[in-house]
Write an enzyme that holds these catalytic residues in place. Structure first.
Site, short mmCIF file in Angstrom:
data_model
loop_
_atom_site.label_atom_id
_atom_site.label_comp_id
_atom_site.label_asym_id
_atom_site.label_seq_id
_atom_site.Cartn_x
_atom_site.Cartn_y
_atom_site.Cartn_z
N SER A 55 1.51 -6.58 8.02
CA SER A 55 0.34 -7.44 7.01
C SER A 55 0.62 -8.70 6.94
CB SER A 55 0.71 -6.75 5.65
OG SER A 55 1.91 -6.68 4.95
N VAL A 69 0.72 -1.07 0.00
CA VAL A 69 0.19 -0.12 0.08
C VAL A 69 0.97 1.29 0.01
CG1 VAL A 69 0.00 0.00 2.57
CG2 VAL A 69 -1.95 1.13 0.93
N HIS A 80 8.81 -5.39 10.83
CA HIS A 80 7.88 -5.02 9.76
C HIS A 80 6.91 -6.27 9.18
CE1 HIS A 80 7.51 -1.99 6.26
NE2 HIS A 80 6.35 -2.58 6.40
N ARG A 86 5.77 3.93 8.38
CA ARG A 86 7.12 3.66 7.65
C ARG A 86 8.00 4.16 8.61
NH1 ARG A 86 5.04 0.50 4.75
NH2 ARG A 86 4.91 0.65 2.55
N GLY A 93 -6.59 7.61 8.19
CA GLY A 93 -7.18 7.07 6.92
C GLY A 93 -7.80 5.55 7.29
N ASP A 120 6.90 -1.33 14.28
CA ASP A 120 7.02 -2.40 13.38
C ASP A 120 7.72 -1.92 12.04
OD1 ASP A 120 6.14 -4.99 12.41
OD2 ASP A 120 4.96 -3.81 10.89
#
Length: 311
Positions: A279, A56, A276, A228, A145, A252
């Site tokens: 997801s 994303v 990370h 990020r 968001g 993360d």
């Protein structure tokens, strides 16, 4: 029918190998570890029509370079290289991981596991391993968001008293879903008991979480970043954690990735670092790969992409 060449490994494609393999291709399926920049686009050449990223975030894509390069379709209409990405499908997974990281950090679970393992678990002690709870707290969201809303929806049952957020502008439609109040960056820092960073990495947000932000936060505040790594000035964060300016942080994402094992942040008990994995569920990764593939195929056909990044 599409001919393709697959890099069949979980490890990133070596840069020189990638530069060699993209020569003459019409489409590129990439992940966030692949830098799509001027060098790579030059190596690909004029046939390149589509770049589809299984992410994303798109800070690994040089959007300016993608905009200014042109391909010509059969009908002779010139346009920039099209870009597909994978929003929406990872919202639930990232929100779940953010909540898990927040609880792990605020309730000192990593420390507790280590104490149980290494013999530190002795008699019951009144204030031993005490942390911070969500009940009656104020949760701040930096960048509201889909993911920010999903995080708030999952935190609401913990009896959070108030949600506040800041963004480039108020987002009343999204905020109304979680009854969140728009505040300034200074207010977000001063009022949040828990601060979750959910913004995209842009030139404006790079390093936005710095000493100026941390100096205004409560000494009991917990800072969480699943967006990020580069939105955080890690030297400033390290100092804020070491000095007790803020209570704890859960990350993360870092800069660089992977973070060197001798990095000062790893030495701090009040900092939880994950590799990370926001997801990283089977359902989400399968959905991301399918969407990225469908974006690529649609772009090659000249059809509308399921999810196209508008340049």
């Amino acid at each position: 029918r599409v001919q393709f060449e697959l890099w069949d490994s979980d490890d990133p494609v070596p840069r020189q190998e990638l530069l060699k393999k993209v020569s003459g291709v019409e489409g590129i399926f990439c992940v966030l570890t692949d830098q799509i920049d001027a060098e790579l686009l030059d190596a690909a050449g004029p046939n390149l029509k589509v770049v589809s990223t299984m992410s994303v975030g798109f800070d690994h894509l040089s959007l300016a370079e993608l905009k200014k390069r042109f391909v010509v379709f059969i009908y002779l209409a010139a346009r920039g290289i099209r870009v597909g990405y994978t929003p929406d499908v990872l919202t639930d997974a990232v929100a779940e991981l953010t909540v898990a990281l927040l609880l792990t950090t605020s309730r000192r679970l990593v420390e507790a596991v280590e104490e149980a393992k290494n013999g530190g678990w002795g008699t019951w002690r009144t204030m031993w391993l005490c942390g911070y709870e969500l009940g009656q707290s104020t949760v701040g969201i930096l960048g509201l968001g889909r993911i920010g809303v999903a995080i708030a929806e999952r935190l609401k049952p913990f009896r959070v008293k108030r949600f506040v957020y800041t963004d480039v502008a108020p987002r009343p439609e999204l905020a109304s879903k979680i009854n969140a109040e728009y505040v300034s960056m200074d207010q977000l820092a001063k009022e949040s008991d828990f601060l979750a960073v959910c913004c995209a990495l842009t030139p404006e947000t790079r390093g936005i979480c710095n000493s100026n932000l941390f100096s205004k936060m409560k000494s009991t505040a917990v800072f969480i970043n699943t967006s990020r790594g580069a939105v955080v000035n890690q030297e400033d964060l390290c100092e804020a954690l070491f000095s007790g300016q803020i209570a704890a942080a859960g990350l993360d994402v870092t800069t660089p990735e992977p973070l060197p094992t001798d990095h000062p942040l790893f030495k701090l008990k009040n900092c939880v670092i994950l590799p990370h994995i926001a997801s990283a569920t089977y359902t989400t990764r399968n959905a991301m790969s399918a969407l990225a593939a469908n974006n690529l195929l649609a772009g090659l056909r000249g059809d509308p992409m399921p999810k196209e990044l508008q340049l």
